[in-house]
Write a protein that holds these residues in place. Structure first.
Motif, PDB file in Angstrom:
ATOM      1  N   SER A 148      61.855 152.544  58.530  1.00 33.02           N
ATOM      2  CA  SER A 148      61.090 152.860  57.334  1.00 33.02           C
ATOM      3  C   SER A 148      60.856 154.368  57.214  1.00 33.02           C
ATOM      4  CB  SER A 148      59.759 152.129  57.394  1.00 33.02           C
ATOM      5  OG  SER A 148      59.108 152.249  56.168  1.00 33.02           O
ATOM      6  N   SER A 149      61.052 154.894  56.026  1.00 30.94           N
ATOM      7  CA  SER A 149      60.871 156.301  55.627  1.00 30.94           C
ATOM      8  C   SER A 149      62.001 157.237  56.103  1.00 30.94           C
ATOM      9  CB  SER A 149      59.507 156.869  56.035  1.00 30.94           C
ATOM     10  OG  SER A 149      59.572 157.518  57.285  1.00 30.94           O
ATOM     11  N   LYS A 150      62.971 156.717  56.847  1.00 28.13           N
ATOM     12  CA  LYS A 150      64.102 157.556  57.276  1.00 28.13           C
ATOM     13  C   LYS A 150      65.274 157.471  56.291  1.00 28.13           C
ATOM     14  CE  LYS A 150      62.685 159.042  61.411  1.00 28.13           C
ATOM     15  NZ  LYS A 150      61.238 159.077  61.120  1.00 28.13           N
ATOM     16  N   SER A 230      63.473 160.715  54.800  1.00 28.04           N
ATOM     17  CA  SER A 230      63.208 161.933  55.548  1.00 28.04           C
ATOM     18  C   SER A 230      64.349 162.274  56.499  1.00 28.04           C
ATOM     19  CB  SER A 230      61.913 161.750  56.342  1.00 28.04           C
ATOM     20  OG  SER A 230      61.840 162.731  57.340  1.00 28.04           O
ATOM     21  N   PRO A 231      64.893 163.502  56.400  1.00 30.29           N
ATOM     22  CA  PRO A 231      65.971 163.890  57.307  1.00 30.29           C
ATOM     23  C   PRO A 231      65.446 164.270  58.688  1.00 30.29           C
ATOM     24  CG  PRO A 231      65.525 165.673  55.770  1.00 30.29           C
ATOM     25  CD  PRO A 231      64.576 164.555  55.426  1.00 30.29           C
ATOM     26  N   GLY A 232      64.116 164.371  58.868  1.00 33.46           N
ATOM     27  CA  GLY A 232      63.558 164.697  60.175  1.00 33.46           C
ATOM     28  C   GLY A 232      63.324 166.179  60.401  1.00 33.46           C
ATOM     29  N   ILE A 233      63.742 167.033  59.460  1.00 34.37           N
ATOM     30  CA  ILE A 233      63.426 168.466  59.504  1.00 34.37           C
ATOM     31  C   ILE A 233      62.964 168.883  58.097  1.00 34.37           C
ATOM     32  CG2 ILE A 233      64.910 169.247  61.433  1.00 34.37           C
ATOM     33  CD1 ILE A 233      67.112 169.846  59.454  1.00 34.37           C
ATOM     34  N   PRO A 234      62.217 169.999  57.992  1.00 35.55           N
ATOM     35  CA  PRO A 234      61.712 170.384  56.667  1.00 35.55           C
ATOM     36  C   PRO A 234      62.846 170.617  55.654  1.00 35.55           C
ATOM     37  CG  PRO A 234      60.640 171.664  58.385  1.00 35.55           C
ATOM     38  CD  PRO A 234      61.734 170.897  59.057  1.00 35.55           C
ATOM     39  N   ALA A 313      62.496 163.458  50.070  1.00 34.36           N
ATOM     40  CA  ALA A 313      62.841 163.974  51.408  1.00 34.36           C
ATOM     41  C   ALA A 313      62.093 165.267  51.708  1.00 34.36           C
ATOM     42  CB  ALA A 313      64.341 164.204  51.493  1.00 34.36           C
ATOM     43  N   SER A 314      61.628 165.956  50.644  1.00 35.35           N
ATOM     44  CA  SER A 314      60.961 167.247  50.824  1.00 35.35           C
ATOM     45  C   SER A 314      59.468 167.088  51.095  1.00 35.35           C
ATOM     46  CB  SER A 314      61.167 168.121  49.592  1.00 35.35           C
ATOM     47  OG  SER A 314      60.364 167.652  48.529  1.00 35.35           O
ATOM     48  N   LYS A 315      58.946 165.863  50.964  1.00 37.03           N
ATOM     49  CA  LYS A 315      57.486 165.671  51.155  1.00 37.03           C
ATOM     50  C   LYS A 315      57.107 165.727  52.621  1.00 37.03           C
ATOM     51  CE  LYS A 315      56.757 164.893  46.840  1.00 37.03           C
ATOM     52  NZ  LYS A 315      56.126 165.643  45.875  1.00 37.03           N
TER      53      LYS A 315
END
Ligand code: TXA
Ligand code: MG
Length: 315
Positions: A148-150, A230-234, A313-315
């Motif tokens: 979830s969220s990835k 989310s890619p896991g980095i900003p 993804a930017s959040k």
């Protein structure tokens, strides 16, 4: 050497049988579709659906899409309407998901739809999943096969990355053709897009011959939570990287080749860019970049879906 990917299989008749048996027992499997890979389980089985929510760590209030081969079993689960038939004829099987009213007689377990009075249904256009659906006498509840969220997975190894050996079967069906999730349209009231995808609102409008509603829907699409993909980095939108530790996602032919530049489509094709989006985000993360910057991407057609995912993804 031991094969660490021993739960990733190529498709053949023997595997078809094994997968169908496994699904009949309420187990879940990672399967390819034309949009992204899915985590499939029997939509009529509480055990299977519970399993899906648990392994994905998915909030119980975020309902699943139910996948069918064709119209045969659909009527007992949902109430079909005119707009549905028009869009079905134009785009199905394919990357379009319909939210419809639930039929009281449905066998879909309540958890699958988070106890809503509606159901999201889709007819995937992928040979492997279609051949599996031919042998199950139930539809498949199937969210994207990621935690979830990835980021959503676009090949079998992406699925493995998130779940390792927690899945007994992951079927390798190559790269997903579209590489981004289906368009979700609510047809329970005035047609309204809940999640943009490769099938654009322009294409849908031209089939329905009317404008789509822009009103806030009273049925929320909970998957449209702000933080997602989310890619896991900003990830920073609309500005340029400051140095070479930062990756730059670009679009179109005006960008020259550069080590830290990742062009979603050199020829400026938005569908190609959508297909490259998750693949590129994973590649950047794996290459060790610390931040991702993103150039402006045109906001029409498939560009709307790309910008929607990038924003989350930017959040
Ligand atoms: O392309 C796709 O649709 C992929 C492949 C595997 O089919 N599946 C997918 O599932 O993206 P998932 O679970 O990652 O996203 C399902 C979306 C979520 O935004 C969810 O909230 C929405 O569909 N949804 C499901 N049932 C709904 C309902 N009854 N009403 C409104 N939204 C619903
Ligand atoms: Mg998902």
């Amino acid at each position: 050497m031991k094969n660490i990917y021993s739960n990733i299989y190529s498709f053949n008749k023997k595997l078809l049988k094994k997968t169908v048996e496994s699904l009949k027992q309420g187990k879940i499997a990672g399967l390819p579709t034309e949009t992204v890979y899915g985590l499939a389980g029997n939509a009529y089985s509480n055990k299977a659906v519970k399993n899906i929510f648990e392994i994905k760590k998915r909030p119980k209030k975020n309902p699943l899409i139910i996948h069918y081969l064709d119209l045969k079993y659909v009527k007992q689960d949902v109430v079909l309407n005119d707009s549905f038939f028009k869009l079905y004829k134009a785009f199905c099987p394919g990357p379009l998901t319909f939210v419809l009213k639930k039929n009281k007689k449905t066998k879909i377990v309540p958890l699958a739809t988070s106890n809503l009075k509606t159901v999201a249904i889709r007819f995937p256009n992928h040979k492997i999943i279609q051949s599996i659906l031919k042998f199950t006498n139930f539809p498949l509840a199937m969210p994207s096969a990621n935690l979830s969220s990835k980021l959503s997975p676009v090949n079998a190894y992406d699925v493995f990355d998130d779940f390792k050996k927690k899945l007994r079967i992951i079927i390798n069906g190559g790269n997903s053709k579209f590489g981004i999730e289906s368009t979700v349209i609510d047809l329970t009231t005035e047609p309204k897009i809940l999640r943009p995808g490769v099938i654009s609102s322009e294409e849908i409008k031209s089939i329905l011959k009317k404008n789509l509603s822009k009103k806030k829907s009273n049925i929320k699409s909970p998957g449209m939570m702000k933080k997602h993909y989310s890619p896991g980095i900003p990830l920073i939108l609309g500005s340029k990287p400051k140095n070479r530790d930062h990756a730059y996602i670009v679009f179109g032919k005006k960008y020259k080749k550069n080590l830290n530049y990742f062009n979603l489509s050199k020829k400026g094709d938005l569908k190609e860019a959508a297909a490259n989006l998750y693949k590129t985000l994973r590649k950047i993360k794996k290459s060790g970049y610390k931040k991702i910057f993103v150039a402006k991407i045109p906001n029409f057609g498939a560009g709307i879906a790309i910008n929607d995912r990038l924003k989350r993804a930017s959040k």
